[in-house]
Design a protein around this motif. Structure first.
Motif, short mmCIF file in Angstrom:
data_model
loop_
_atom_site.label_atom_id
_atom_site.label_comp_id
_atom_site.label_asym_id
_atom_site.label_seq_id
_atom_site.Cartn_x
_atom_site.Cartn_y
_atom_site.Cartn_z
N ALA A 45 -35.10 -90.79 57.83
CA ALA A 45 -34.49 -92.13 57.84
C ALA A 45 -33.52 -92.33 58.99
CB ALA A 45 -33.78 -92.40 56.51
N THR A 104 -21.27 -91.64 55.04
CA THR A 104 -20.40 -92.73 55.51
C THR A 104 -20.61 -94.00 54.70
OG1 THR A 104 -22.10 -93.50 57.05
CG2 THR A 104 -20.55 -91.84 57.89
N MET A 158 -31.98 -99.56 55.40
CA MET A 158 -32.08 -98.33 56.20
C MET A 158 -31.70 -98.57 57.67
SD MET A 158 -32.87 -96.60 53.60
CE MET A 158 -32.74 -95.03 54.40
C1 LIG Z 1 -26.28 -83.24 48.49
C2 LIG Z 1 -26.75 -84.65 48.58
C3 LIG Z 1 -26.74 -85.43 47.44
C4 LIG Z 1 -27.16 -86.76 47.50
N1 LIG Z 1 -27.13 -87.48 46.35
C5 LIG Z 1 -27.51 -88.77 46.38
C6 LIG Z 1 -27.42 -89.57 45.20
O1 LIG Z 1 -27.00 -89.11 44.14
N2 LIG Z 1 -27.77 -90.88 45.30
C7 LIG Z 1 -28.19 -91.44 46.47
O2 LIG Z 1 -28.48 -92.63 46.49
N3 LIG Z 1 -28.30 -90.70 47.60
C8 LIG Z 1 -27.97 -89.39 47.57
N4 LIG Z 1 -28.03 -88.64 48.72
C9 LIG Z 1 -28.51 -89.28 49.96
C10 LIG Z 1 -27.35 -89.86 50.80
O3 LIG Z 1 -26.31 -90.32 49.99
C11 LIG Z 1 -27.87 -91.05 51.61
O4 LIG Z 1 -28.96 -90.66 52.39
C12 LIG Z 1 -26.82 -91.69 52.53
O5 LIG Z 1 -27.44 -92.76 53.19
C13 LIG Z 1 -26.28 -90.70 53.56
O6 LIG Z 1 -25.27 -91.33 54.32
P1 LIG Z 1 -25.03 -90.94 55.85
O7 LIG Z 1 -23.77 -91.58 56.29
O8 LIG Z 1 -25.14 -89.47 56.02
O9 LIG Z 1 -26.25 -91.69 56.51
P2 LIG Z 1 -27.41 -91.14 57.49
O10 LIG Z 1 -28.17 -90.09 56.78
O11 LIG Z 1 -26.83 -90.79 58.80
O12 LIG Z 1 -28.30 -92.44 57.62
C14 LIG Z 1 -29.01 -92.92 56.49
C15 LIG Z 1 -29.55 -94.31 56.80
O13 LIG Z 1 -28.45 -95.20 56.97
C16 LIG Z 1 -28.53 -95.85 58.23
N5 LIG Z 1 -27.15 -96.03 58.71
C17 LIG Z 1 -26.16 -95.11 58.73
N6 LIG Z 1 -25.03 -95.66 59.21
C18 LIG Z 1 -25.31 -96.95 59.51
C19 LIG Z 1 -24.56 -98.04 60.05
N7 LIG Z 1 -23.28 -97.93 60.39
N8 LIG Z 1 -25.20 -99.23 60.23
C20 LIG Z 1 -26.50 -99.39 59.89
N9 LIG Z 1 -27.25 -98.39 59.36
C21 LIG Z 1 -26.67 -97.19 59.18
C22 LIG Z 1 -29.36 -94.93 59.11
O14 LIG Z 1 -30.01 -95.64 60.15
C23 LIG Z 1 -30.35 -94.36 58.10
O15 LIG Z 1 -31.42 -95.25 57.92
C24 LIG Z 1 -27.61 -87.32 48.72
C25 LIG Z 1 -27.62 -86.53 49.88
C26 LIG Z 1 -27.19 -85.21 49.81
C27 LIG Z 1 -27.21 -84.37 51.06
#
Ligand SMILES: Cc1cc2nc3c(=O)[nH]c(=O)nc-3n(C[C@H](O)[C@H](O)[C@H](O)COP(=O)(O)OP(=O)(O)OC[C@H]3O[C@@H](n4cnc5c(N)ncnc54)[C@H](O)[C@@H]3O)c2cc1C
Length: 426
Positions: A45, A104, A158
């Motif tokens: 993603a 974030t 996304m």
């Molecule tokens: C241990 C673990 C547990 C988790 N548990 C859950 C859960 O219980 N429920 C759940 O729903 N998810 C869960 N997740 C998934 C996680 O919460 C999501 O994938 C979340 O989007 C991650 O945030 P990130 O900031 O790392 O985003 P990224 O992984 O960096 O990006 C995710 C998506 O968001 C978009 N994005 C990021 N920042 C922006 C921005 N500023 N503007 C526009 N688009 C943006 C990116 O393009 C991408 O499509 C889990 C992940 C892990 C590793």
């Protein structure tokens, strides 16, 4: 070019990365661009091979906070971890949190994340009152629910509807940083699902750990874990006597996972043994109090725990199926996973509540199962096979975790995808 991967370490792609220090530099380049937070989505993603990946991690300032109402406005790169550190001592918590705090605000909006309280409180969308977004035509827009689709489609979009720059969030008041938790053990899948459906056992937060390797009569056994934010008067004297320390956040130092694990470590035999011990250990706990970090983000205590799956990486597979045929679909999925001996010990089942957000938002009323699958030969075929089962039952897989979905199956799972494409083109 950098090599970029997300939390599952699969796929790994070459990418051009930008890490702006100031909001005015957080924008698309000449060609295609994608915003990225902390890369905690598991699959592809937050990856882009033919364009610029713009990281929000340094754009993490809190801009405004009203201590009377609990409304916070912050830059989209603020992590839930930083938010919790700053606001739990003031008596405020996030309205919805995924299973990690290392994500974030922007990532939480883009994936419209859900937490253990989805069945009661809905997704991240429910706590967000306003967004600032940079759209593809270069305009910066302040969006609120009154803007209809322009606002809603960001949730689950996304990152494809624009770059989220700021998020305004209604925080949840808490009086202590402890959780009152109850574990109840279930001997097989029907028992576990009956416990989940039992309103008398329900609480604000609810999730079940499920043993996907147990077979025969014990197939799908598990532990239902429910809980709520403890009120001061619920706490035992040993906590209540120290009222000044009740609203604290002590995440502790995360320990690193020490090595790239060899594949034999996660052999079905070892995992079965681990699951058996875990089932007994967690099942014995009954009712107890625990700090909120331990309840919500247990895996965050081990830095880089994704190395446990070794160099090939892993996929996290999560689907939701409507309640009507949900039991049948979950039972069949578990039986296929069991036959393939594919899953690891990290597997959770929960009930979801109402849908919200845009057409690509994942949650819908039904049962959701999430599990880790170490990558090896045949896994992608297995996922495609499970995808077909999920789509046949009117369900869908979570795009924030996916890396294997085929276009035709995606269209079946997200039938309103065309509305999203039309909106994006406008
Ligand atoms: C241990 C673990 C547990 C988790 N548990 C859950 C859960 O219980 N429920 C759940 O729903 N998810 C869960 N997740 C998934 C996680 O919460 C999501 O994938 C979340 O989007 C991650 O945030 P990130 O900031 O790392 O985003 P990224 O992984 O960096 O990006 C995710 C998506 O968001 C978009 N994005 C990021 N920042 C922006 C921005 N500023 N503007 C526009 N688009 C943006 C990116 O393009 C991408 O499509 C889990 C992940 C892990 C590793």
């Amino acid at each position: 070019m950098d090599q970029l991967e997300s939390w599952g370490r699969y796929p790994r792609v070459p990418a051009r990365l930008f890490r702006p220090e100031r909001m005015r530099d957080f924008h698309a380049g000449e060609g295609p661009s994608l915003a990225r937070g902390l890369g905690r989505s598991y699959g592809d993603a937050a990856l882009l091979t033919d364009g610029d990946v713009v990281l929000s991690e340094r754009l993490d300032r809190c801009l405004e906070f009203n201590p009377e109402t609990g409304v916070l406005r912050a830059e989209a790169g603020l992590s839930l971890d930083a938010l919790i550190r700053a606001f739990v001592p003031q008596g405020w918590f996030v309205p919805v949190t995924p299973g990690t705090a290392f994500c974030t605000l922007g990532g939480c909006v883009a994936a419209n994340v859900h937490g253990k309280n989805h069945h009661r409180d809905g997704s991240f969308r429910q706590g967000v009152t306003s967004l600032e977004m940079l759209t593809a035509d270069g305009s910066v827009r302040d969006l609120t629910p009154a803007d209809g689709d322009d606002f809603e489609f960001a949730f689950g979009g996304m990152g494809l509807t624009g770059m989220i720059r700021e998020v305004e969030l209604q925080l949840r008041p808490i009086t202590t940083s402890m959780m009152m938790v109850r574990h109840s053990v279930a001997g097989n899948l029907p028992e576990l699902m009956a416990q989940m459906d039992d309103e008398a056992r329900d609480d604000q937060y609810s999730v079940a750990w499920v043993d996907l390797l147990a077979r025969g009569e014990r197939a799908g056994r598990g532990v239902l874990m429910t809980g709520h934010h403890a009120e001061i008067n619920e706490l035992p004297m040993r906590y209540a006597a120290h009222q000044e320390t009740l609203l604290t956040d002590r995440p502790g130092r995360a320990r690193p996972f020490p090595f790239e694990a060899p594949t034999w470590l996660l052999s079905p035999g070892n995992l079965r043994l681990f699951n058996s011990m875990y089932h007994k250990w967690q099942g014995r706990k009954g009712t107890f109090f625990t700090p909120l970090r331990t309840f919500f983000h247990p895996l965050d205590a081990i830095r880089n725990w994704n190395r446990m799956y070794g160099k090939p990486g892993f996929v996290q597979y999560q689907f939701v199926v409507p309640f009507e045929s949900g039991r049948e679909a979950v039972t069949e999925a578990i039986s296929r996973l069991n036959a393939a001996q594919a899953s690891s010990f990290l597997a959770v089942l929960k009930r979801m509540g109402a849908s919200d957000g845009g057409p690509l938002s994942f949650p819908m009323p039904g049962y959701t199962l999430a599990l880790d699958i170490p990558l090896r030969e045949g896994v992608i075929d297995l996922l495609n096979n499970l995808d077909a089962l999920v789509a046949d039952h009117g369900g869908r897989v979570y795009l924030a975790k996916d890396s294997a979905l085929r276009p035709d199956t995606f269209r079946r799972m997200y039938p309103e995808w065309e509305r999203f494409v039309i909106h994006k083109r406008q």
